[in-house]
Design a protein around this motif. Structure first.
Motif, PDB file in Angstrom:
ATOM      1  N   ALA A 179       0.822  -1.219   0.000  1.00 28.53           N
ATOM      2  CA  ALA A 179       0.000   0.000   0.000  1.00 28.53           C
ATOM      3  C   ALA A 179       0.851   1.262   0.000  1.00 28.53           C
ATOM      4  CB  ALA A 179      -0.934   0.003   1.205  1.00 28.53           C
ATOM      5  N   LEU A 180       2.089   1.151   0.456  1.00 25.82           N
ATOM      6  CA  LEU A 180       2.946   2.346   0.520  1.00 25.82           C
ATOM      7  C   LEU A 180       3.769   2.549  -0.750  1.00 25.82           C
ATOM      8  CD1 LEU A 180       4.176   2.055   4.234  1.00 25.82           C
ATOM      9  CD2 LEU A 180       2.274   3.403   3.307  1.00 25.82           C
ATOM     10  N   SER A 181       3.705   1.589  -1.670  1.00 23.37           N
ATOM     11  CA  SER A 181       4.422   1.761  -2.939  1.00 23.37           C
ATOM     12  C   SER A 181       3.606   2.667  -3.862  1.00 23.37           C
ATOM     13  CB  SER A 181       4.639   0.402  -3.599  1.00 23.37           C
ATOM     14  OG  SER A 181       3.379  -0.128  -4.008  1.00 23.37           O
ATOM     15  N   LEU A 182       4.250   3.087  -4.962  1.00 22.94           N
ATOM     16  CA  LEU A 182       3.547   3.943  -5.926  1.00 22.94           C
ATOM     17  C   LEU A 182       2.340   3.204  -6.517  1.00 22.94           C
ATOM     18  CD1 LEU A 182       3.411   6.591  -7.565  1.00 22.94           C
ATOM     19  CD2 LEU A 182       4.864   5.483  -9.279  1.00 22.94           C
ATOM     20  N   LEU A 183       2.563   1.923  -6.873  1.00 21.92           N
ATOM     21  CA  LEU A 183       1.465   1.133  -7.437  1.00 21.92           C
ATOM     22  C   LEU A 183       0.327   0.985  -6.427  1.00 21.92           C
ATOM     23  CD1 LEU A 183       0.496  -0.558  -9.856  1.00 21.92           C
ATOM     24  CD2 LEU A 183       1.554  -2.554  -8.788  1.00 21.92           C
ATOM     25  N   GLY A 184       0.731   0.770  -5.167  1.00 22.44           N
ATOM     26  CA  GLY A 184      -0.279   0.645  -4.114  1.00 22.44           C
ATOM     27  C   GLY A 184      -1.065   1.931  -3.948  1.00 22.44           C
TER      28      GLY A 184
END
Lengths: 358, 196
Positions: A179-184
């Protein structure tokens, strides 16, 4: 002359209005479509195990949409013109043997008319850009919310990671997401992006309605309400994000209820008003290609009076058949171009009605 | 007669094009004229023939009937509008099915448009643009009673013959009062076989 009082109404006529008579077989088709969707929801959500009961309002509205849209599609397809062109459109778009170029032509036609809607760009580029915003915003929102609502997609936290999620599609683990990634971030805020696309397009159309005098008089009720409905969904949807991100969830429940009301009302409305064009136009996407192929195959008919090109021969034959089915007994008149029709009528008036008119 | 309609009298038309210019000023289709002004015998005659939509009532709007997307609206009073922008696919069915040769098709925009009796204006009790500027009353908007009061020597006919078929319309043509007419000839009289 017939002696009917003419009391012009300010309310505009509603194109594509529903047929007034009740159609039992169309209702049966609607019920079948509703049952199929209900079954798909039941099985896709592992017998409702992953179905979120809080979203039941959305689901019921979508089931009604399946009924209403199928009912309308069936009644619409009964008219001779629609039936003929739905069939021709489908045949024109269906891929034939590879290598003859028709597959490419079909893909180009669908991309141009359904996805990019280039015909709107030819009418007005700003309007096209705004419509693309509305179109892709709605497509994005639909692709996300429908499977989520039906329980076809659900998320499950990855134990011990804090921000990790497994994505399950139709009960099968399909992806892992941080969730903390760009995709997330993009995944969890995709509906916000959809709302912004819709609001930017909607703002243009709202301004356009307000600034165009003709439109403000004749299209207020029919055009403005669907636009406001889409914008209300977007605004209330964004308000949910604002509540959770910036207000520690304050007002979330009442906002969620208002948001659901805007979505439910819009879904229920789709079969009956302007929104129905989202189904009609794609269904007719191959008509242009059909006409193009018809000219290649059958050539162009010349006006029987002036000899100028009128239309494709196959197109005119289609039209004559349609007119025959409708009981319009002047089908052969289509072989005369519109200009010559007017001149012939003018000549007849001069010769038979007002002979002194020279 | 309480019904308001357009009464067209080609015999009074001087071909000045005022109606064509005024039509372009209508708010519902700014810059585009929906009226046709034809010259049936140019070079030999000064005769001109204006054509507006007759708003067919029986059969109801053939243009709308042949529309595959239900794009052409008809209101409760029988006024037939231009095609809806979101529904019109520019197929041209309406253009060729209209027995009067009225609808126009923009092949670039793939959009049909036609005379809608200046819906914006007539719904507010105003005259259609064409009738408001016509200097000779070749295009007269009002009730039949008003027409007869102004021009007692005429009759209004709202039935047109196309071969064996008749088309009844909401607008009407003006003919001399003494003329025994059950229909106005629509120009289409040939039998299909005779064209072979």
């Amino acid at each position: 002359m017939n002696d009917q009082p003419l009391d012009y109404s300010i309310l505009p006529p509603d194109p594509g209005g529903a047929r007034p008579t009740w159609d039992p077989s169309a209702a049966a088709a609607g019920l079948i479509a509703t049952a199929v969707l209900a079954l798909a929801i039941y099985s896709g959500s592992a017998n409702l195990l992953h179905f979120d009961a809080a979203l039941v309002g959305y689901t019921l509205a979508t089931l009604f949409l399946a009924f209403g849209a199928t009912y309308r599609l069936v009644t619409w397809s009964r008219s001779p013109a629609a039936r003929r062109y739905l069939s021709k459109s489908r045949k024109a778009l269906l891929p034939r043997p590879l290598g003859d170029g028709t597959l490419t032509a079909s893909a180009r036609e669908v991309t141009s008319t359904v996805l990019l809607q280039r015909f709107i760009a030819k009418r007005s580029r700003p309007r096209w850009l705004a419509h693309q915003g509305l179109f892709w915003g709605v497509i994005l929102a639909t692709l996300i919310t429908f499977p989520l609502t039906f329980g076809w997609i659900h998320f499950r936290a990855v134990p011990g990671t804090g921000s990790g999620y497994y994505v399950y599609m139709m009960g099968v683990r399909a992806a892992h997401l941080d969730a903390l990634s760009l995709l997330g971030w993009l995944t969890f805020h995709a509906l916000d992006l959809a709302s912004l696309l819709i609001l930017s397009g909607g703002a243009y159309f709202l301004w356009h309605r307000w600034s165009t005098r003709g439109n403000s008089l004749t299209q207020l009720g029919r055009d403005l309400m669907p636009l406001l409905a889409l914008m209300a969904i977007s605004v209330t949807g964004l308000a949910l994000t604002v509540s959770s991100v910036f207000m520690e969830g304050a007002w979330y429940q009442p906002l969620a209820f208002v948001h659901m009301c805007t979505v439910v009302l819009t879904l229920v409305w789709i079969p009956f008003g302007k929104f129905f064009h989202t189904l009609q136009r794609p269904a007719m996407a191959g008509v242009g290609l059909h006409k193009e192929l018809g000219v290649q195959k059958g050539g162009v008919a010349q006006c029987v009076r002036c000899g100028e090109p009128v239309e494709g021969t196959i197109f005119l034959d289609d039209l004559k058949q349609t007119m025959g089915e409708l009981g319009l007994g002047f089908g052969d008149w289509v072989e005369t171009c519109p200009s010559c029709k007017r001149l012939e009528r003018g000549a007849a008036y001069r010769n038979h009605v007002k002979e002194g008119y020279r | 007669m309480t019904k308001k309609a357009l009464f067209i009298d080609p015999g009074r038309c001087i071909g000045c094009q005022a109606c064509v210019a005024a039509c372009r000023e209508c708010d519902s289709h700014p810059g585009k004229s929906m009226i046709h002004l034809d010259y049936p015998d140019p070079g030999n005659s000064t005769a001109a023939a204006p054509t507006v939509c007759m708003h067919c009532s029986d059969p109801v709007a053939p243009c709308a009937q042949v529309c595959p997307t239900d794009a052409i609206p008809i209101d409760e009073q029988g006024i037939v509008g231009s095609a809806s922008e979101e529904l019109c696919i520019g197929c041209g069915n309406c253009v060729h099915a209209c027995p009067f040769g009225v609808p126009k098709l923009d092949l670039v925009e793939m959009l049909q448009s036609k005379c809608d009796m200046c819906y914006d204006r007539t719904s507010q009790g105003k005259l259609p643009m064409c009738a408001s500027v016509c200097p000779t009353d070749a295009l007269f908007f009002g009730t039949q009673a008003e027409l007869m009061q102004k021009r007692p020597g005429v009759q209004a006919v709202d039935i047109f013959g196309f071969g064996d078929e008749t088309v009844r319309t909401n607008n009407a043509m003006v003919a001399p009062a003494g003329k025994n007419l059950d229909r106005i000839p629509g120009g289409y009289s040939r039998e299909p076989d005779s064209r072979e």
